[in-house]
Design a protein around this motif. Structure first.
Motif, PDB file in Angstrom:
ATOM      1  N   GLY A  34       0.809  -1.366  -0.179  1.00 45.57           N
ATOM      2  CA  GLY A  34       0.079  -0.149   0.019  1.00 45.57           C
ATOM      3  C   GLY A  34       0.884   1.193  -0.223  1.00 45.57           C
ATOM      4  N   PHE A  35       1.807   1.477  -1.019  1.00 42.08           N
ATOM      5  CA  PHE A  35       2.587   2.496  -0.946  1.00 42.08           C
ATOM      6  C   PHE A  35       2.014   3.966  -1.220  1.00 42.08           C
ATOM      7  CE2 PHE A  35       6.598  -0.337  -2.099  1.00 42.08           C
ATOM      8  CZ  PHE A  35       6.481  -0.717  -0.730  1.00 42.08           C
ATOM      9  N   ALA A  36       0.836   3.789  -2.005  1.00 43.38           N
ATOM     10  CA  ALA A  36       0.083   4.896  -2.124  1.00 43.38           C
ATOM     11  C   ALA A  36      -0.276   5.660  -1.050  1.00 43.38           C
ATOM     12  CB  ALA A  36      -1.255   4.962  -2.945  1.00 43.38           C
ATOM     13  N   ALA A  37       0.083   7.068  -1.187  1.00 44.01           N
ATOM     14  CA  ALA A  37      -0.309   8.173  -0.018  1.00 44.01           C
ATOM     15  C   ALA A  37      -1.822   7.937   0.465  1.00 44.01           C
ATOM     16  CB  ALA A  37       0.058   9.458  -0.038  1.00 44.01           C
ATOM     17  N   THR A  38      -2.101   7.844   1.840  1.00 39.83           N
ATOM     18  CA  THR A  38      -3.417   7.779   2.440  1.00 39.83           C
ATOM     19  C   THR A  38      -3.942   8.799   3.236  1.00 39.83           C
ATOM     20  OG1 THR A  38      -2.855   5.258   2.613  1.00 39.83           O
ATOM     21  CG2 THR A  38      -4.843   5.735   3.982  1.00 39.83           C
ATOM     22  N   PRO A  39      -4.985   9.235   2.774  1.00 39.58           N
ATOM     23  CA  PRO A  39      -5.726  10.338   3.625  1.00 39.58           C
ATOM     24  C   PRO A  39      -6.006   9.942   4.941  1.00 39.58           C
ATOM     25  CG  PRO A  39      -7.193   9.500   1.858  1.00 39.58           C
ATOM     26  CD  PRO A  39      -5.917   8.808   1.721  1.00 39.58           C
ATOM     27  N   VAL A 277       6.244   5.989   5.844  1.00 41.93           N
ATOM     28  CA  VAL A 277       5.669   6.759   6.842  1.00 41.93           C
ATOM     29  C   VAL A 277       4.357   6.065   7.359  1.00 41.93           C
ATOM     30  CG1 VAL A 277       6.648   8.923   6.608  1.00 41.93           C
ATOM     31  CG2 VAL A 277       4.481   8.262   5.345  1.00 41.93           C
ATOM     32  N   VAL A 278       4.046   6.247   8.734  1.00 41.10           N
ATOM     33  CA  VAL A 278       2.880   5.561   9.409  1.00 41.10           C
ATOM     34  C   VAL A 278       1.666   6.350   9.264  1.00 41.10           C
ATOM     35  CG1 VAL A 278       1.936   4.539  11.447  1.00 41.10           C
ATOM     36  CG2 VAL A 278       4.562   3.980  10.666  1.00 41.10           C
ATOM     37  N   SER A 309       6.158   7.974   1.589  1.00 43.48           N
ATOM     38  CA  SER A 309       5.989   9.327   1.272  1.00 43.48           C
ATOM     39  C   SER A 309       5.818   9.928   0.182  1.00 43.48           C
ATOM     40  CB  SER A 309       7.116  10.086   2.204  1.00 43.48           C
ATOM     41  OG  SER A 309       6.821  11.472   2.402  1.00 43.48           O
ATOM     42  N   PRO A 310       5.060  10.776  -0.460  1.00 41.54           N
ATOM     43  CA  PRO A 310       5.071  11.308  -1.577  1.00 41.54           C
ATOM     44  C   PRO A 310       6.135  12.367  -1.858  1.00 41.54           C
ATOM     45  CG  PRO A 310       3.085  12.266  -0.222  1.00 41.54           C
ATOM     46  CD  PRO A 310       3.959  11.229   0.546  1.00 41.54           C
ATOM     47  N   SER A 311       6.535  12.846  -0.987  1.00 40.99           N
ATOM     48  CA  SER A 311       7.634  13.869  -1.132  1.00 40.99           C
ATOM     49  C   SER A 311       8.925  13.585  -0.398  1.00 40.99           C
ATOM     50  CB  SER A 311       7.255  15.324  -0.746  1.00 40.99           C
ATOM     51  OG  SER A 311       6.695  15.023   0.634  1.00 40.99           O
ATOM     52  N   ARG A 314      12.930  14.971   5.320  1.00 39.92           N
ATOM     53  CA  ARG A 314      14.558  15.390   6.181  1.00 39.92           C
ATOM     54  C   ARG A 314      15.110  14.093   6.256  1.00 39.92           C
ATOM     55  NH1 ARG A 314      15.893  15.919  11.161  1.00 39.92           N
ATOM     56  NH2 ARG A 314      13.817  15.714  11.954  1.00 39.92           N
ATOM     57  N   HIS A 315      14.674  12.982   6.900  1.00 42.46           N
ATOM     58  CA  HIS A 315      15.214  11.950   7.039  1.00 42.46           C
ATOM     59  C   HIS A 315      15.795  11.247   5.801  1.00 42.46           C
ATOM     60  CE1 HIS A 315      12.786  11.879  10.974  1.00 42.46           C
ATOM     61  NE2 HIS A 315      14.259  11.927  11.532  1.00 42.46           N
ATOM     62  N   ALA A 316      15.066  11.423   4.911  1.00 44.37           N
ATOM     63  CA  ALA A 316      15.218  10.705   3.385  1.00 44.37           C
ATOM     64  C   ALA A 316      16.510  11.463   2.816  1.00 44.37           C
ATOM     65  CB  ALA A 316      14.165  10.532   2.551  1.00 44.37           C
TER      66      ALA A 316
END
Length: 509
Positions: A34-39, A277-278, A309-311, A314-316
């Motif tokens: 489920g890599f797509a960003a989830t609202p 991200v969670v 994460s779609p963007s 900082r950690h990345a």
């Protein structure tokens, strides 16, 4: 309450209590789906624990959080953390009635051999008469240290050389359990600026508890013997996936931290690390939506999920560029890696205590650190996060605060951090736990214990249990403890002239 959640979610390094696993680690299969960003849903819903609700409230305000923040809150959150804020009254994480069983709980021989290993190192380093410190990070219920101290007591010269025993423990409940075991239930525990103090039942040695290893003074005249048993696996990890960018989009890398070589850039000119991200699982999500295997669909749908994460975070921008080991993976499409900054901080601390550093030199390196944990020998962990509850694997994103979380240890990163932090140390291993324990004489010690039992029905059953226990520790099966668990040693630099006991060497007088 909400401000407390946000403060915890955005906090920096917090030192965790360690944690073990009853059987070999099992990879959680569905973590990176489920890599797509989830609202993030905002409608009211019922949560399994108070911590789950707090997490959802924090994410609703801040947006999806790094995996490391999620792990830190689940394990050591002020309210409802697995180790620091137990929800269930009287819950004991350890043992057959808890969630997992540690090696020291399986057999006393394990802790005895660890004690013997440190005695051997003490002998090999000239038998110092004073200034020895015993340090354990994440001591659990104190069983390992209890077995070590009982063993070291038999070596009177070393026992008399110990100045202080330090226990790095974040949990109030576990500190109390350790004090009761090591000092007695009636022993008094006093508090100071450093931590909490009591006196061991073994030779009256002083014991000091701290909630951070940084609270333990670093003294170049001391000889620190440090043990970390199944501690590093509970430190929070960041997870990243490599993505291919459109031809018109250039990777974002801070100039201040741009360590990418020309060869790295040539290998992957248009790839970039994105952080996992969670966020809450949308209400109404089913196991089928998550791709959960049929055999695992008896549990409720996890309340949280890991997405890409779609963007660029900082950690990345920084963590995957912090080591040539990570940067080398840019040639692999869709590569996944896990990075544990806390692990490197602890490894650096161990190394500088033993070998000194450029800013705090140690005239004569001394001491040793023994790290026992599970993870790959020479690869970077990926997709290894797991949850354990009541001795079985569960989703790490279900029932926050009630599920133990852990991930494979990157031993290569520990070695890298230790040797960079101090020119006065060298590392040995990792070797498989079976190899280490057999070299230390696990079978011989078991036979000695059996002979002491004599004969009789009760004795025969105890002998069988002794045999079952030590063989479990050295089991080399696919998921056996002897194969999956590894042992790593950090020692004073001696240009490889001496291998330590358990790593192919012997005691040097």
């Amino acid at each position: 309450m909400r401000s407390n959640v946000l403060r915890t979610a955005q906090c920096g390094l917090r030192y965790l209590s360690r944690r073990p696993l009853s059987h070999g680690p099992k990879v959680a299969h569905q973590i990176y789906r489920g890599f797509a960003a989830t609202p993030v849903t905002r409608e009211e819903r019922q949560w399994s624990t108070p911590l789950a609700k707090q997490l959802a409230e924090a994410i609703n305000i801040t947006g999806p959080i790094p995996l490391a923040s999620y792990m830190r809150m689940c394990l050591t959150g002020d309210i409802g953390g697995y180790y620091t804020g137990a929800i269930e009254a009287g819950r004991d994480q350890f043992g057959r009635k808890g969630d997992f069983i540690t090696s020291p709980e399986i057999s006393q021989i394990f802790g005895e051999l660890i004690g013997v290993w440190f005695v051997a190192e003490w002998m090999s380093q000239g038998r110092p008469k004073q200034g020895v410190e015993l340090i354990e990070v994440g001591p659990g219920r104190g069983t390992l240290m209890d077995d070590m101290l009982r063993t070291i007591r038999n070596f009177k010269d070393m026992a008399s050389s110990i100045d202080t025993i330090y226990m790095v423990e974040a949990s109030v409940e576990l500190r109390t359990a350790q004090k009761n075991l090591l000092c007695g239930k009636d022993a008094v525990m006093t508090e100071s600026e450093i931590g909490w103090h009591s006196t061991s039942k073994y030779n009256g040695l002083p014991i000091v508890w701290t909630d951070s290893i940084k609270a333990i003074p670093q003294d170049s005249s001391k000889t620190p013997f440090i043990v970390a048993h199944e501690f590093f696996d509970a430190l929070p990890i960041h997870a990243f996936q490599l993505v291919d960018l459109p031809p018109t989009q250039k990777p974002t890398t801070p100039e201040s931290n741009n360590k990418t070589s020309s060869s790295d850039s040539a290998a992957a000119p248009n790839r970039q690390w994105r952080e996992m991200v969670v966020s809450p699982t949308p209400k109404g999500t089913t196991h089928a939506d998550l791709g959960t295997p049929q055999a695992e669909r008896h549990d409720p749908v996890p309340e949280f999920q890991l997405t890409l994460s779609p963007s660029v975070t900082r950690h990345a921008q920084y963590l995957p560029e912090s080591s040539p080991r990570y940067r080398a993976l840019k040639s692999i499409p869709s590569a996944l890696i896990e990075v544990c900054p806390d692990s490197s901080i602890y490894a650096s601390d161990f190394a500088t205590r033993i070998g000194g550093s450029s800013t705090s030199p140690k005239p004569r390196p001394s001491g040793a650190a023994l790290i026992l944990d599970y993870g790959p020998t020479d690869t970077i962990p990926a997709n290894s996060l797991r949850g354990i509850r009541q001795h079985r694997r569960v989703s790490p994103f279900a029932a926050p605060g009630l599920v133990d979380l852990s991930a494979d240890v990157d031993f290569g990163a520990i070695v890298e951090a230790a040797t960079i932090a101090s020119p006065g140390v060298e590392c040995h291993g990792p070797v498989e736990q079976a190899y280490f324990l057999e070299a230390m004489g696990v079978q011989q010690r078991a036979e000695m214990l059996s002979r002491k039992l004599g004969a009789g029905p009760n004795a025969d059953e105890k002998k069988k249990e002794i045999e079952r226990s030590w063989k479990r520790l050295v089991d080399r099966g696919p998921s056996g403890m002897g194969k999956i668990y590894k042992v790593l040693a950090i020692l004073p630099e001696n240009e490889g002239r001496r291998r330590p006991v358990g790593f192919g060497g012997d005691v040097s007088p």
